[in-house]
Write a protein that holds these residues in place. Structure first.
Motif, PDB file in Angstrom:
ATOM      1  N   ILE A  73      -5.419  -9.391   1.163  1.00  0.00           N
ATOM      2  CA  ILE A  73      -6.060  -8.094   1.332  1.00  0.00           C
ATOM      3  C   ILE A  73      -6.202  -7.825   2.826  1.00  0.00           C
ATOM      4  N   GLU A 120     -18.217  -6.200  -2.061  1.00  0.00           N
ATOM      5  CA  GLU A 120     -17.265  -6.554  -3.111  1.00  0.00           C
ATOM      6  C   GLU A 120     -17.136  -8.059  -3.319  1.00  0.00           C
ATOM      7  N   PHE A 137      -7.479  -5.789   5.050  1.00  0.00           N
ATOM      8  CA  PHE A 137      -8.501  -4.816   5.414  1.00  0.00           C
ATOM      9  C   PHE A 137      -9.770  -5.602   5.690  1.00  0.00           C
ATOM     10  N   ASN A 156     -15.035  -6.087   2.727  1.00  0.00           N
ATOM     11  CA  ASN A 156     -16.251  -5.338   2.417  1.00  0.00           C
ATOM     12  C   ASN A 156     -17.219  -6.262   1.677  1.00  0.00           C
ATOM     13  N   SER A 171      -4.136  -3.427   0.415  1.00  0.00           N
ATOM     14  CA  SER A 171      -5.153  -2.881   1.307  1.00  0.00           C
ATOM     15  C   SER A 171      -6.536  -2.784   0.686  1.00  0.00           C
ATOM     16  N   SER A 172      -6.706  -3.236  -0.564  1.00  0.00           N
ATOM     17  CA  SER A 172      -8.019  -3.181  -1.203  1.00  0.00           C
ATOM     18  C   SER A 172      -8.091  -4.226  -2.297  1.00  0.00           C
ATOM     19  N   ILE A 173      -9.310  -4.570  -2.691  1.00  0.00           N
ATOM     20  CA  ILE A 173      -9.481  -5.535  -3.765  1.00  0.00           C
ATOM     21  C   ILE A 173      -9.031  -4.941  -5.098  1.00  0.00           C
ATOM     22  N   GLN A 174      -9.165  -3.628  -5.252  1.00  0.00           N
ATOM     23  CA  GLN A 174      -8.676  -2.974  -6.468  1.00  0.00           C
ATOM     24  C   GLN A 174      -7.162  -3.088  -6.567  1.00  0.00           C
ATOM     25  N   LYS A 226       0.820  -1.211   0.000  1.00  0.00           N
ATOM     26  CA  LYS A 226       0.000   0.000   0.000  1.00  0.00           C
ATOM     27  C   LYS A 226       0.855   1.262   0.000  1.00  0.00           C
ATOM     28  N   GLN A 237       2.371   1.091  -4.151  1.00  0.00           N
ATOM     29  CA  GLN A 237       1.288   0.841  -5.115  1.00  0.00           C
ATOM     30  C   GLN A 237       1.794   0.863  -6.565  1.00  0.00           C
TER      31      GLN A 237
END
Length: 371
Positions: free
Chosen positions: A82, A90, A84, A87, A64-67, A42, A45
């Motif tokens: 991931i 997602e 975090f 969510n 830190s994200s699925i993206q 993160k 990136q």
């Protein structure tokens, strides 16, 4: 191509040699203590920076994200975690991603665990995130009821595979060395306790700790199987202030044009503000704010002056430097100064790209250009 000649606006410079030295040092520490290094991406990136890690045997990463997981998924990592609390909105994205890639996730409650059990189309491994004192996210370390509720849902599912426990002791970023040592002790004790409690049922259970200060400073990782620091690749002034690194280990600097000089006030106005550096701040010994410190740029990188000039204030585009006599007497309007960031993760996120010291553009998840 000369490094500084094409710079006309705020530009984030990445020093590959310093960054690789930081990665090498952390990889050596992990090997010394027999823990796996699963670095967090993160901070940078960047696909190009990600490739630098492969030179040191890194084959699993944290995001830190699925993206961000999708962004790095084409680099053939053994696993992307991931880190975090997942969510549930997602789940469809996760289903598409895990068709072709090994992705693990983080859970903190039974509601999301059940939603995943009901809707996942492929098996997914997960950590239970534990809060051992930070207070931001995670299951409280003593809340065995919630931990076991998540485990029961996973046991009834053929799509959820329990991997272990994860702790990010983020309060180390606001502590001194003595405080970091105490927090790290709490992290070790919590993970060791959880592993002892559940290892009979889950003999392959993994424990992971993820904060950069502990991973940089500490030399005892008993009870921890994996470490997942991220900020260590670039470091920053915050890390230097708590003893995680020296200022010479900071691998990024914002190149910022000088637009005005007020010699009578020993102030230099630069094009470089909150939208470039973010607004993280340190407090100097005299109580003044410090939003970044000046380095002198060269074609080979930068040098750190013996006396410190610093950003005393920033607004959206403006940065106002409190300059030493030496700097104020040797700077001209139109020169380019370097600024070491207080928080490199946020600065990189703001700038959305880098220039290497060779003048090459380096990618960032959130942008295509370095300036």
């Amino acid at each position: 191509m000369p490094l500084l000649k094409p710079i006309t606006s705020p530009t984030l410079l990445a020093n590959e040699a310093i960054c690789k030295a930081n990665i090498a040092r952390m990889a050596k520490k992990a090997a010394k203590h027999h823990v796996a290094l699963i670095p967090h991406f993160k901070t940078h990136q960047s696909l190009e920076v990600g490739n630098w890690y492969k030179e040191f045997g890194i084959n699993e990463i944290t995001v830190s994200s699925i993206q961000m997981a999708a962004y790095f998924s084409g680099q053939s990592w053994k696993n992307i975690h991931i880190a975090f609390p997942f969510n549930p909105l997602e789940i469809n994205l996760l289903n598409r991603l895990v068709k072709d890639h090994s992705i693990s996730i983080q859970l903190v409650n039974a509601e999301v665990a059940q939603a995943l059990a009901d809707r996942l189309t492929s098996p997914v491994e997960f950590f239970i995130e534990i809060d051992a004192g930070y207070g931001r996210a995670g299951v409280e370390v003593s809340d065995f009821g919630k931990i076991e509720e998540i485990m029961r849902i996973a046991n009834r599912s053929d799509k959820l595979d329990f991997k272990g426990f994860y702790i990010h002791a983020g309060h180390t970023y606001h502590a001194n060395k003595e405080g970091i040592h105490a927090i790290h002790g709490q992290t070790k004790a919590a993970l060791r306790m959880l592993k002892d409690k559940y290892c009979d049922e889950f003999p392959d259970l993994i424990t992971r700790s993820g904060d950069t200060p502990s991973c940089s400073i500490e030399e005892d990782f008993e009870g921890i199987d994996e470490i997942g620091p991220g900020n260590f690749a670039f470091y920053d002034l915050t890390q230097a202030s708590i003893g995680s690194c020296d200022k010479s280990d900071i691998a990024v600097a914002l190149a910022a044009p000088v637009v005005d000089i007020r010699k009578e006030k020993r102030e230099i106005l630069i094009h470089g503000g909150g939208i470039h550096l973010a607004k993280d701040v340190l407090i100097n010994n005299d109580g003044t704010n410090n939003y970044g410190e000046v380095v002198l740029l060269t074609e080979q990188g930068w040098t750190i002056p013996a006396t410190t000039s610093f950003l005393k204030s920033i607004s959206q585009e403006h940065g106002l430097i409190k300059a030493t006599d030496e700097l104020i007497n040797n700077i001209q309007i139109g020169d380019i100064l370097g600024i070491l960031p207080v928080h490199s993760c946020m600065t990189a996120d703001c700038m959305r790209g880098y220039f290497s010291l060779k003048g090459e553009k380096l990618d960032h998840l959130k942008g295509q250009k370095a300036y």
